[in-house]
Each structure stands twice: as structure tokens, then as C-alpha cells.
Design a protein around this motif. Structure first.
Motif, mmCIF file in Angstrom:
data_model
loop_
_atom_site.group_PDB
_atom_site.id
_atom_site.type_symbol
_atom_site.label_atom_id
_atom_site.label_comp_id
_atom_site.label_asym_id
_atom_site.label_seq_id
_atom_site.Cartn_x
_atom_site.Cartn_y
_atom_site.Cartn_z
ATOM 1 N N PRO A 173 0.803 -1.226 0.000
ATOM 2 C CA PRO A 173 0.000 0.000 0.000
ATOM 3 C C PRO A 173 0.838 1.278 0.000
ATOM 4 C CG PRO A 173 -0.158 -1.109 2.123
ATOM 5 C CD PRO A 173 0.512 -2.064 1.181
ATOM 6 N N LEU A 174 2.005 1.251 0.672
ATOM 7 C CA LEU A 174 2.861 2.436 0.666
ATOM 8 C C LEU A 174 3.394 2.714 -0.736
ATOM 9 C CD1 LEU A 174 4.923 1.988 3.960
ATOM 10 C CD2 LEU A 174 3.382 3.887 3.425
ATOM 11 N N GLY A 175 3.864 1.667 -1.403
ATOM 12 C CA GLY A 175 4.369 1.833 -2.760
ATOM 13 C C GLY A 175 3.279 2.237 -3.733
ATOM 14 N N LEU A 176 2.093 1.645 -3.565
ATOM 15 C CA LEU A 176 0.962 1.992 -4.425
ATOM 16 C C LEU A 176 0.534 3.438 -4.186
ATOM 17 C CD1 LEU A 176 -1.193 1.108 -6.448
ATOM 18 C CD2 LEU A 176 -2.539 0.216 -4.527
ATOM 19 N N LEU A 177 0.519 3.823 -2.917
ATOM 20 C CA LEU A 177 0.141 5.193 -2.564
ATOM 21 C C LEU A 177 1.125 6.194 -3.151
ATOM 22 C CD1 LEU A 177 -2.037 6.587 -0.733
ATOM 23 C CD2 LEU A 177 -0.330 6.561 1.086
ATOM 24 N N ALA A 178 2.413 5.911 -2.994
ATOM 25 C CA ALA A 178 3.438 6.833 -3.478
ATOM 26 C C ALA A 178 3.478 6.901 -5.000
ATOM 27 C CB ALA A 178 4.804 6.414 -2.936
ATOM 28 N N SER A 179 3.424 5.746 -5.672
ATOM 29 C CA SER A 179 3.515 5.746 -7.131
ATOM 30 C C SER A 179 2.282 6.377 -7.765
ATOM 31 C CB SER A 179 3.706 4.321 -7.653
ATOM 32 O OG SER A 179 2.608 3.495 -7.315
ATOM 33 N N THR A 180 1.107 6.010 -7.265
ATOM 34 C CA THR A 180 -0.126 6.601 -7.802
ATOM 35 C C THR A 180 -0.169 8.094 -7.515
ATOM 36 O OG1 THR A 180 -1.265 4.501 -7.394
ATOM 37 C CG2 THR A 180 -2.646 6.428 -7.831
ATOM 38 N N GLY A 181 0.281 8.475 -6.306
ATOM 39 C CA GLY A 181 0.293 9.892 -5.942
ATOM 40 C C GLY A 181 1.212 10.706 -6.831
ATOM 41 N N MET A 182 2.390 10.147 -7.168
ATOM 42 C CA MET A 182 3.319 10.860 -8.033
ATOM 43 C C MET A 182 2.764 11.013 -9.447
ATOM 44 S SD MET A 182 6.050 12.102 -6.716
ATOM 45 C CE MET A 182 6.997 12.334 -8.221
ATOM 46 N N VAL A 183 2.150 9.947 -9.965
ATOM 47 C CA VAL A 183 1.548 10.038 -11.304
ATOM 48 C C VAL A 183 0.402 11.046 -11.286
ATOM 49 C CG1 VAL A 183 0.260 8.785 -13.076
ATOM 50 C CG2 VAL A 183 2.223 7.714 -11.973
ATOM 51 N N LYS A 184 -0.391 11.015 -10.228
ATOM 52 C CA LYS A 184 -1.495 11.954 -10.080
ATOM 53 C C LYS A 184 -0.985 13.396 -10.021
ATOM 54 C CE LYS A 184 -5.556 13.642 -8.759
ATOM 55 N NZ LYS A 184 -6.684 13.798 -9.705
ATOM 56 N N LEU A 185 0.091 13.610 -9.254
ATOM 57 C CA LEU A 185 0.668 14.950 -9.126
ATOM 58 C C LEU A 185 1.172 15.467 -10.471
ATOM 59 C CD1 LEU A 185 1.755 17.306 -7.372
ATOM 60 C CD2 LEU A 185 3.851 15.959 -7.067
ATOM 61 N N MET A 186 1.908 14.627 -11.198
ATOM 62 C CA MET A 186 2.475 15.077 -12.460
ATOM 63 C C MET A 186 1.411 15.263 -13.538
ATOM 64 S SD MET A 186 5.507 15.581 -11.671
ATOM 65 C CE MET A 186 5.872 16.185 -13.314
ATOM 66 N N SER A 187 0.421 14.365 -13.575
ATOM 67 C CA SER A 187 -0.631 14.507 -14.584
ATOM 68 C C SER A 187 -1.533 15.690 -14.269
ATOM 69 C CB SER A 187 -1.455 13.218 -14.680
ATOM 70 O OG SER A 187 -2.132 12.959 -13.465
ATOM 71 N N GLY A 188 -1.627 16.050 -12.981
ATOM 72 C CA GLY A 188 -2.483 17.176 -12.598
ATOM 73 C C GLY A 188 -1.810 18.523 -12.730
ATOM 74 N N THR A 189 -0.464 18.550 -12.768
ATOM 75 C CA THR A 189 0.257 19.825 -12.834
ATOM 76 C C THR A 189 0.892 20.079 -14.197
ATOM 77 O OG1 THR A 189 2.229 18.719 -11.919
ATOM 78 C CG2 THR A 189 0.761 19.834 -10.364
ATOM 79 N N THR A 190 0.717 19.146 -15.122
ATOM 80 C CA THR A 190 1.236 19.344 -16.474
ATOM 81 C C THR A 190 0.106 19.143 -17.485
ATOM 82 O OG1 THR A 190 1.859 16.998 -16.693
ATOM 83 C CG2 THR A 190 3.542 18.505 -15.849
ATOM 84 N N SER A 191 0.297 19.692 -18.659
ATOM 85 C CA SER A 191 -0.679 19.462 -19.727
ATOM 86 C C SER A 191 -0.552 18.029 -20.218
ATOM 87 C CB SER A 191 -0.434 20.432 -20.886
ATOM 88 O OG SER A 191 0.820 20.170 -21.493
ATOM 89 N N ALA A 192 -1.538 17.585 -20.987
ATOM 90 C CA ALA A 192 -1.500 16.215 -21.511
ATOM 91 C C ALA A 192 -0.257 15.997 -22.367
ATOM 92 C CB ALA A 192 -2.764 15.926 -22.316
ATOM 93 N N ASP A 193 0.089 16.987 -23.191
ATOM 94 C CA ASP A 193 1.277 16.856 -24.041
ATOM 95 C C ASP A 193 2.557 16.844 -23.218
ATOM 96 O OD1 ASP A 193 -0.272 16.752 -26.297
ATOM 97 O OD2 ASP A 193 -0.068 18.891 -26.772
ATOM 98 N N ALA A 194 2.614 17.703 -22.195
ATOM 99 C CA ALA A 194 3.809 17.761 -21.349
ATOM 100 C C ALA A 194 3.971 16.473 -20.552
ATOM 101 C CB ALA A 194 3.731 18.964 -20.415
ATOM 102 N N PHE A 195 2.856 15.918 -20.093
ATOM 103 C CA PHE A 195 2.933 14.669 -19.326
ATOM 104 C C PHE A 195 3.457 13.539 -20.207
ATOM 105 C CE2 PHE A 195 1.127 10.693 -17.645
ATOM 106 C CZ PHE A 195 1.603 10.758 -16.341
ATOM 107 N N ASP A 196 2.961 13.463 -21.444
ATOM 108 C CA ASP A 196 3.425 12.422 -22.363
ATOM 109 C C ASP A 196 4.872 12.649 -22.794
ATOM 110 O OD1 ASP A 196 0.998 11.220 -22.206
ATOM 111 O OD2 ASP A 196 0.288 11.838 -24.181
ATOM 112 N N SER A 197 5.311 13.902 -22.797
ATOM 113 C CA SER A 197 6.654 14.231 -23.243
ATOM 114 C C SER A 197 7.692 13.991 -22.151
ATOM 115 C CB SER A 197 6.712 15.693 -23.704
ATOM 116 O OG SER A 197 8.040 16.055 -24.033
#
Length: 441
Positions: A173-197
Motif C-alpha cells: 500500500p505504501l508503494g501503491l500510494l506513493a507511485s499513484t500519488g506521483m503520477v497523479k501529481l504530475m498529470s495534474g500539474t502538467t498538460s497532456a502533451d507535457a505529461f506524455d513528453s
């Protein structure tokens, strides 16, 4: 009532220091597995969301997702190899030194994935390199679990082994929480193109910092008391893996198959659900990640809770309840998801991981106690990681193929039920270790 010291405690460790070293061992095991699973789950999330079009472009959506999950499966297939390699080293040289190597292997592999050029830059070499790094990840995590569980469990007392062995399980759960949280943070603070780039790369690169923290914690831990006793009594086996395969192959096989109801559904609940929710149901990626974060946070309590309950009511009893609940939830799970209602989708994801945790809490002690301390790293690690080939790895592939072929989740629900039937049979057939008492009952 006095607290019993761990069997084979180092003679140079004063009784007053036992508790401190026990806490340190539990913390080192938990931190290490959290980092390892952060790396491993991060790949699964990326495989569902961005790898299909970054590394397998120019194909249908179904083919791209299938190819992405296939590279994920390669990591699962490599995990038994890691269990054999590092199980041998762990039973020969000790838990602590082996765990330092597995952490480095996993961390470096994940960091390099974050630097990997995509198909658009280097063509076919990109997915090939991705597979190579995924294999390295799989070998690392394959050797990690056994040592982490044993380092914590073998520092504990006999009457609290379920709880002590459950602490490293918190890495999930710690690893899932951290990894999902990081993906959520980056996808929420960057545009779709920037996230894919470049945005998707950041969580992979961050793992290098986490590895440094994990190494600092692990290097301060003493060797497991039980292995120290094995070494003192000169009972270290020259070929521990061969001893296990020759004398305890039933324990290895039942340890693998008993995980069918835990691991196969789990990778449907945390990775396939992202592809299913966004692609099949048209749900927002951010909402699904939020739901997974909430469910993972609950696991921080539920995993050690069910490990503790296994000390009171028996490993098999608690584990069997978890098997039955996962099987019973197979059809309601997809029924709740298919509504598309935010609250019901959250309920489905939370309950799915809670029922998983009923098994995951006592699982480490259930498996590890089946083997003696001189071959325990090899036996428990191999049994545990073989499930990656028969359960966790194929699950997203099977589910994706069922959806493409039928357009319905019904077949996936039956697949989950079948996994639970196999697991319950393995639980019944699992040999009871001599003198196991009620905790294994």
C-alpha cells in the motif's frame, strides 16, 4: 508477562536493546519494500496510461495496451529468477547484505526507465530496452520480498510473527500510494502533451532519491537472529535451493497457488482497472487515481491489522475468509464499476483492496513458516514469486483479451472466481509445518 526474545538472538545484543533492534528491522524492511513496490507499481500505472502510445505506437488501442501489459508480464516472469538467485545468496550469506543488492538493482533499473528514449526517438530499440529494464526490475523485486519478510519476522517473537511479517507487506500500500500519488501529481500539474513528453519520467527519476534513503536505513540493521544462529551452529546449506526443491516442493507449489486469489485479482484492481475505466467506461483518469489513493491509504491500517488477527485466530482461518470474500465480490465489483457513478466506483475499489488485504496481512507468515531458517529465503521467496508467473503477470493480459473478445466484464468475474477456487484448494492442501500450532490453523 515477559516478552520472549527472538530465537537465536545475537549473544552480543543486550536484552534491553532487543526491542530497539526489532523496531529497526521492521522499519528497514518496510521502507525497503515500499521503495521496491513504488518502482514496480509505477511501471504498471505507466503501462496502463502512457506506454501504449509512447513505446508501441501505430497500432490499435487494444494491441497497444496488450503489448504494454506484455512488457509488464516480463517483469513478473523474471521474479522467480530473482527469488532463486537472491534466495540462494540470502540463505548462504545473510538477509541484510542481500537486501542491499536487491534495492540497488531495483532503484537503478527504475531510474534508467525514466531516462529511456521512446519509440519516436530510437524506434524498435525503445521497447527492447524497456523489456530489458523490466526484467532487471523483476529480478530485483523477486529477491526483495523473501529477505524483507524474514528480516522482520525473524526478529519477532513466536507469538507475534503474523504482525511482524505483515510490516514489510505494508510496502504494497505504501508503494501503491506513493507511485499513484506521483503520477497523479504530475498529470495534474502538467498538460497532456507535457505529461506524455516528460512528466511521466519524473516519478521514475525520483526513485533514485528514495533508494538512497532505503540504503541508509538498511545499512543500520543487524542480521536476522535466526540466521545468525544458523551461521553460528554451522548449519548453512551449500545448496539451499536444491534442498527446497528436493524436500519441500509441495510447500513451494501450494505457496504459489494459494496466492491465486490474492495476486491475480490485485493486479486487476490496481492496473487493469485504469485501462478498463478510461478506455471501456470513458471515466476520468484523475478520478480513478484518486480512488486508488484512498484504497491504498486504508491498506496502511488493514494489512497489519489482519496480520495481527492471524496471530490470534490462525493464519489459515483469516486467509480463508479473505479468499471467500474476494470470490464473492467478483461480480459486484464490476457491477459497481459499470455504473460509472463516482461514489459506487470508489466503493468498488476500496472494498476490492480491503478484501485483498485480509489475505495479504497473514500471507507472509503463512508462507515463510513453512520453511526452516536455513532454507527459508529460498523456499518462501520461490513459492511467493512463482505466483507472478501463474497469477499476477497473466491477469491484466487475460482480462484485456476477455474485454476485447466479449465486450463484457462477466468473463473476468468468472476468472476471479476460478482463481479463488484454486487458492482455497491450495490452502487446504498446504502442508502444516511441524509444531506449527494454532497460528497456522
Amino acid at each position: 508477562m515477559t516478552t520472549q526474545q527472538p530465537q537465536g538472538l545475537h549473544t552480543h545484543v543486550a536484552p534491553s536493546e532487543v526491542r530497539r533492534h526489532r523496531r529497526r528491522a521492521a522499519a528497514a524492511s518496510t521502507v525497503g519494500t515500499a521503495i521496491e513496490w513504488y518502482d514496480f507499481f509505477l511501471y504498471g500505472t505507466a503501462a496502463a496510461l502512457v506506454f501504449p502510445h509512447l513505446f508501441f505506437p501505430g497500432q490499435s488501442e487494444y494491441t497497444g495496451v496488450l503489448a504494454s501489459f506484455a512488457t509488464q508480464f516480463v517483469g513478473f516472469a523474471a521474479r522467480p529468477v530473482g527469488a532463486m538467485i537472491f534466495g540462494h545468496l540470502g540463505d548462504r550469506r545473510g538477509r541484510k547484505s542481500t537486501l542491499v543488492v536487491t534495492l540497488l538493482l531495483m532503484g537503478v533499473s527504475t531510474f534508467l526507465i525514466g531516462l529511456l528514449p521512446t519509440y519516436g526517438s530510437i524506434g524498435l530499440a525503445a521497447p527492447i530496452l524497456l523489456v530489458v529494464l523490466r526484467v532487471a526490475q523483476g529480478i530485483g523485486v523477486g529477491g526483495e520480498w523473501g529477505g524483507s519478510v524474514l528480516l522482520s519476522m525473524e526478529w519477532g517473537t513466536a507469538e507475534r510473527r503474523g504482525l511482524m511479517a505483515s510490516w514489510p507487506q505494508l510496502g504494497v500500500p505504501l508503494g501503491l500510494l506513493a507511485s499513484t500519488g506521483m503520477v497523479k501529481l504530475m498529470s495534474g500539474t502538467t498538460s497532456a502533451d507535457a505529461f506524455d513528453s516528460w512528466g511521466w519520467r519524473v516519478p521514475f527519476l525520483v526513485s533514485f532519491v528514495l533508494v538512497g534513503i532505503g540504503l541508509y536505513v538498511r545499512l543500520r540493521v543487524l542480521e536476522s537472529p535466526e540466521f545468525a544462529q544458523v551461521r553460528t551452529e554451522r548449519k548453512v546449506e551449500r545448496l539451499p535451493l536444491w534442498i527446497v526443491l528436493r524436500d519441500q516442493w509441495r510447500e513451494v507449489l501450494t505457496s504459489a497457488f494459494v496466492r491465486m486469489s490474492e495476486q491475480a485479482p490485485f493486479y486487476l484492481f490496481i492496473t487493469f482497472v485504469l485501462a478498463y475505466g478510461t478506455g471501456h467506461l470513458g471515466m476520468a483518469r484523475g478520478d480513478l487515481l484518486d480512488d486508488t489513493l484512498i484504497a491504498a491509504a486504508i491498506g496502511l491500517v488493514s494489512v497489519p491489522l489482519f496480520g495481527h488477527l492471524s496471530d490470534r485466530f490462525g493464519r489459515r482461518t483469516v486467509y480463508g475468509v479473505g479468499i471467500v470474500l474476494v470470490g464473492a465480490f467478483a461480480f459486484p465489483y464490476f457491477a459497481l464499476l459499470d455504473t460509472g457513478d463516482g461514489g459506487l466506483v470508489l466503493l468498488a475499489i476500496v472494498l476490492s483492496l480491503l478484501f485483498h488485504d485480509i489475505q495479504y496481512g497473514p500471507q507472509a507468515a503463512l508462507i515463510a513458516e513453512s520453511f526452516g531458517p536455513n532454507v527459508r529465503y529460498s523456499g518462501a521467496g520461490l513459492g511467493y514469486q512463482l505466483a507472478s508467473v501463474i497469477a499476477g503477470g497473466p491477469a491484466p493480459l487475460i482480462a484485456t483479451a476477455i474485454i476485447e473478445d466479449t465486450g463484457s466484464s462477466t468473463g473476468i468475474s468468472w476468472y476471479i472466481v476460478g482463481c479463488c477456487v484454486v487458492a482455497f484448494a491450495a490452502l487446504v492442501l498446504m502442508p502444516r509445518p511441524p509444531g506449527s500450532g494454532p497460528k497456522q490453523g
